[in-house]
Design a protein around this motif. Sequence first.
Motif, PDB file in Angstrom:
ATOM      1  N   ILE A 146       0.822  -1.206   0.000  1.00  0.00           N
ATOM      2  CA  ILE A 146       0.000   0.000   0.000  1.00  0.00           C
ATOM      3  C   ILE A 146       0.855   1.254   0.000  1.00  0.00           C
ATOM      4  N   SER A 147       0.375   2.302  -0.660  1.00  0.00           N
ATOM      5  CA  SER A 147       1.045   3.606  -0.664  1.00  0.00           C
ATOM      6  C   SER A 147       0.001   4.688  -0.875  1.00  0.00           C
ATOM      7  N   THR A 148       0.383   5.934  -0.627  1.00  0.00           N
ATOM      8  CA  THR A 148      -0.489   7.089  -0.850  1.00  0.00           C
ATOM      9  C   THR A 148      -0.019   7.806  -2.109  1.00  0.00           C
ATOM     10  N   ILE A 149      -0.953   8.062  -3.060  1.00  0.00           N
ATOM     11  CA  ILE A 149      -0.561   8.756  -4.298  1.00  0.00           C
ATOM     12  C   ILE A 149      -1.082  10.186  -4.349  1.00  0.00           C
ATOM     13  N   ALA A 150      -2.045  10.530  -3.503  1.00  0.00           N
ATOM     14  CA  ALA A 150      -2.565  11.907  -3.499  1.00  0.00           C
ATOM     15  C   ALA A 150      -3.098  12.228  -2.113  1.00  0.00           C
ATOM     16  N   GLY A 151      -2.892  13.469  -1.710  1.00  0.00           N
ATOM     17  CA  GLY A 151      -3.323  13.907  -0.392  1.00  0.00           C
ATOM     18  C   GLY A 151      -2.121  14.197   0.482  1.00  0.00           C
ATOM     19  N   GLN A 152      -2.209  15.249   1.223  1.00  0.00           N
ATOM     20  CA  GLN A 152      -1.108  15.685   2.080  1.00  0.00           C
ATOM     21  C   GLN A 152      -1.217  14.994   3.430  1.00  0.00           C
ATOM     22  N   VAL A 153      -0.255  14.137   3.726  1.00  0.00           N
ATOM     23  CA  VAL A 153      -0.295  13.354   4.955  1.00  0.00           C
ATOM     24  C   VAL A 153      -0.092  14.248   6.162  1.00  0.00           C
ATOM     25  N   SER A 154      -0.974  14.074   7.151  1.00  0.00           N
ATOM     26  CA  SER A 154      -0.850  14.831   8.385  1.00  0.00           C
ATOM     27  C   SER A 154      -1.464  14.022   9.511  1.00  0.00           C
ATOM     28  N   THR A 155      -0.855  14.092  10.663  1.00  0.00           N
ATOM     29  CA  THR A 155      -1.421  13.412  11.827  1.00  0.00           C
ATOM     30  C   THR A 155      -1.954  14.418  12.840  1.00  0.00           C
ATOM     31  N   THR A 156      -2.006  15.694  12.436  1.00  0.00           N
ATOM     32  CA  THR A 156      -2.460  16.728  13.371  1.00  0.00           C
ATOM     33  C   THR A 156      -3.678  17.441  12.811  1.00  0.00           C
ATOM     34  N   THR A 157      -4.676  17.498  13.572  1.00  0.00           N
ATOM     35  CA  THR A 157      -5.914  18.246  13.331  1.00  0.00           C
ATOM     36  C   THR A 157      -6.316  18.244  11.871  1.00  0.00           C
ATOM     37  N   VAL A 158      -6.536  19.436  11.282  1.00  0.00           N
ATOM     38  CA  VAL A 158      -7.157  19.531   9.966  1.00  0.00           C
ATOM     39  C   VAL A 158      -6.160  19.794   8.848  1.00  0.00           C
ATOM     40  N   ALA A 159      -4.877  19.617   9.088  1.00  0.00           N
ATOM     41  CA  ALA A 159      -3.884  20.010   8.081  1.00  0.00           C
ATOM     42  C   ALA A 159      -4.011  19.235   6.787  1.00  0.00           C
ATOM     43  N   SER A 160      -4.609  18.030   6.813  1.00  0.00           N
ATOM     44  CA  SER A 160      -4.649  17.222   5.595  1.00  0.00           C
ATOM     45  C   SER A 160      -5.833  17.546   4.695  1.00  0.00           C
ATOM     46  N   VAL A 161      -6.798  18.335   5.147  1.00  0.00           N
ATOM     47  CA  VAL A 161      -7.956  18.662   4.340  1.00  0.00           C
ATOM     48  C   VAL A 161      -7.798  20.064   3.763  1.00  0.00           C
ATOM     49  N   GLY A 162      -8.294  20.240   2.529  1.00  0.00           N
ATOM     50  CA  GLY A 162      -8.222  21.566   1.934  1.00  0.00           C
ATOM     51  C   GLY A 162      -8.132  21.487   0.434  1.00  0.00           C
ATOM     52  N   PHE A 163      -7.503  22.499  -0.141  1.00  0.00           N
ATOM     53  CA  PHE A 163      -7.416  22.587  -1.598  1.00  0.00           C
ATOM     54  C   PHE A 163      -6.012  23.003  -1.993  1.00  0.00           C
ATOM     55  N   SER A 164      -5.470  22.329  -3.008  1.00  0.00           N
ATOM     56  CA  SER A 164      -4.197  22.719  -3.608  1.00  0.00           C
ATOM     57  C   SER A 164      -4.420  22.991  -5.079  1.00  0.00           C
ATOM     58  N   SER A 165      -3.814  24.013  -5.589  1.00  0.00           N
ATOM     59  CA  SER A 165      -4.058  24.456  -6.959  1.00  0.00           C
ATOM     60  C   SER A 165      -3.546  23.447  -7.968  1.00  0.00           C
ATOM     61  N   ASP A 166      -4.068  23.580  -9.183  1.00  0.00           N
ATOM     62  CA  ASP A 166      -3.626  22.717 -10.276  1.00  0.00           C
ATOM     63  C   ASP A 166      -2.121  22.858 -10.487  1.00  0.00           C
ATOM     64  N   GLY A 167      -1.499  21.750 -10.805  1.00  0.00           N
ATOM     65  CA  GLY A 167      -0.062  21.742 -11.010  1.00  0.00           C
ATOM     66  C   GLY A 167       0.721  21.313  -9.790  1.00  0.00           C
ATOM     67  N   THR A 168       0.062  21.293  -8.631  1.00  0.00           N
ATOM     68  CA  THR A 168       0.718  20.794  -7.423  1.00  0.00           C
ATOM     69  C   THR A 168       0.944  19.296  -7.560  1.00  0.00           C
ATOM     70  N   PRO A 169       2.114  18.774  -7.209  1.00  0.00           N
ATOM     71  CA  PRO A 169       2.293  17.325  -7.235  1.00  0.00           C
ATOM     72  C   PRO A 169       1.187  16.643  -6.436  1.00  0.00           C
ATOM     73  N   ALA A 170       0.589  15.607  -7.038  1.00  0.00           N
ATOM     74  CA  ALA A 170      -0.565  14.972  -6.407  1.00  0.00           C
ATOM     75  C   ALA A 170      -0.252  14.499  -4.992  1.00  0.00           C
ATOM     76  N   VAL A 171       0.949  13.992  -4.780  1.00  0.00           N
ATOM     77  CA  VAL A 171       1.285  13.445  -3.469  1.00  0.00           C
ATOM     78  C   VAL A 171       1.387  14.536  -2.401  1.00  0.00           C
ATOM     79  N   ASP A 172       1.522  15.786  -2.840  1.00  0.00           N
ATOM     80  CA  ASP A 172       1.583  16.911  -1.895  1.00  0.00           C
ATOM     81  C   ASP A 172       0.280  17.699  -1.834  1.00  0.00           C
ATOM     82  N   ALA A 173      -0.656  17.363  -2.694  1.00  0.00           N
ATOM     83  CA  ALA A 173      -1.875  18.164  -2.801  1.00  0.00           C
ATOM     84  C   ALA A 173      -2.872  17.807  -1.705  1.00  0.00           C
ATOM     85  N   ARG A 174      -3.476  18.825  -1.134  1.00  0.00           N
ATOM     86  CA  ARG A 174      -4.540  18.584  -0.169  1.00  0.00           C
ATOM     87  C   ARG A 174      -5.864  18.337  -0.913  1.00  0.00           C
ATOM     88  N   LEU A 175      -6.655  17.424  -0.418  1.00  0.00           N
ATOM     89  CA  LEU A 175      -7.958  17.103  -0.975  1.00  0.00           C
ATOM     90  C   LEU A 175      -9.029  17.433   0.051  1.00  0.00           C
TER      91      LEU A 175
END
Length: 629
Positions: A447-476
């Motif tokens: 298993i691996s993560t291909i999209a979404g910004q990994v976070s173990t603290t509060t709400v840091a992993s939710v949100g929006f990242s603009s087009d062109g951001t690497p998928a693995v760093d993009a917030r969803l």
Amino acid sequence: MRIVRWQASVLLAGVVALTACTPLQLAPIRTNAEFADAASLEGIAMGPASLVANNSAGLVANNSSGLIANNSAGFRIAAIEPEIPLPRAVIYLTDALDRFFEGSNGKPLSATTDGTGRYEIPREVPINQPVIVNVILSENRREVGFTVPTAGKNTVNVSLATNYVTEFLRHSATMDGRTMAAYPLSKLSDLTDRTNQAMAAGLLPQPSLKISDIAAMNMTYATLIGADSFGLGEAWAGILGRRVMAVSTVAGTGAAGTSSDGTAALTSALDLPKGLAADKDGNTYIVEEGGHRVRRIAPDGKITTVAGNGTRGFSGEGGPATAAMLNTPRAVALDADGNVVIGDVYNMAIRVVPRTTGVFYGVQMTAGNIYTIAGIPDPNVGNGVNPNGHSGDGGPATAARLAGPRSIAFDSLGNLYFSEGYGWPLPGGDQSESWHFIRKITPQGIISTIAGQVSTTTVASVGFSSDGTPAVDARLNYPNQIAVDAQDRLFIGEVGSEKDSSTHRIRVIDLQDLRTNSLSPIQTLAGGGSTIGDGAQAKASQLNQPYGVAIGSGGVVYIGERGTEKVRAVLADGTLRTLVGGGTLATDGDGPMLKLTQPHDLCLDANGDLLIAESRSHKIRKVSTRFGL
């Protein structure tokens, strides 16, 4: 007497006598009440209809219930003797704008058949131009047809088939914001012939033309058009400039519940259907989130249970799938081997019911039993216990922690992808722990993560990242259904939040590029714009909670938009169009006239038609899209 525009739902209870010929004037048709007044002033009332004429050139006749028919295409009336008196019928002619031809006295012109099915065209009616024929009967009924008048005597061209054709054209014109004059009426004769063939084959019932039944009549006809019987779909597309999006119910009665196995899906209750999948053999798989089951509709229309015993929880590992417990499942998909893969949300697991016995995902499996291939199930989740979370990347999926697998899809290499969109409130605050990712499981079970910004603290992993951001760093922001097309592009229905409409989007990740480029970017296909409604480029348009996404032929992308309760499509030219929803009718029929109740996941069936999980009305609907849009 006031002149008003006629709505298609208005039928006439009485008739007005033919008045002296006067210069042509066109005016909108009157209301039912105004016609009743006019009829009483003239002292004329229509009695029950009976046989009007019987000749091979164009029968105007009726059966005992007052219907008019045309035997020029082979219609026959039995048990009617030619000696029966032939009373006359009164007809009104309107132009293609649905306006009566009106005399100088303010009353609509009419013509009377002469007992042989013919009538004299009043001088005020222009010849060689298409007009609509309205035959007025008692009991709030009308028969509708069309003709191109010539000088002298004309044959009344009204039949059961022309009723379907003309009423449906009126309905379509209203839906398109147009008038009947906008369409090539010369093509209606061809449509009548095809409709007559469908009626002769028993595919259409004789229409009921009471005012309360015309909408249902149009819905029945729309469903037949969607099946393209006798080329009706192609012929109507040539007139309307668009396909008729015919919608029919595949399963569900509208009431929440779970019916017994072996019953007809159309008469079976469903309980919050969410996930959908279909195989090449014509089977359809449905997740009943409220019933904690996965069901299957066979090609014969019978429904059975694939997994789940209806009790919420976790049990049955390695045993018969129908005896196992599921916990609020939401996703179902089929891998290349035909195995049924389930997103068991509150068990925080992905489970498999194999089609055959063998080794799948590194696990020896027996056909019909159930196995967990990802996640560490916790039967307490969903009962006030904090969900598993997000962990395990780079290791075996069976040792990873998941956060509510909501949708599952496969690429051409057999890799499994699933979406996680889950938030959990923290004690004493309004923040939450959130997991919003797209994750991948290889055929070897890693298993691996291909999209979404990994976070173990509060709400840091939710949100929006603009087009062109690497998928693995993009917030969803709450990714829901995912789908993979033939080019291995992954499409994500990003539901977004109520506070930020810009995050309601369909996002895309190129999986082929991602295999060689770890910084492959995320892009937007639809949503994030300011345009409300149809016709604009999808990326410049607003979406509202796009839960569902499915890929059709020709690059069409279908969107289940729960916020507006519509199903929309991104066409090949990039524009956005509504296919189903936005209307008021709960019946089957022409898509834009219908009302959906929380459309959720979508999929294409073996024929290329679109299936919709309509969760809050507890139904599965089918849209005939195989013939194009």
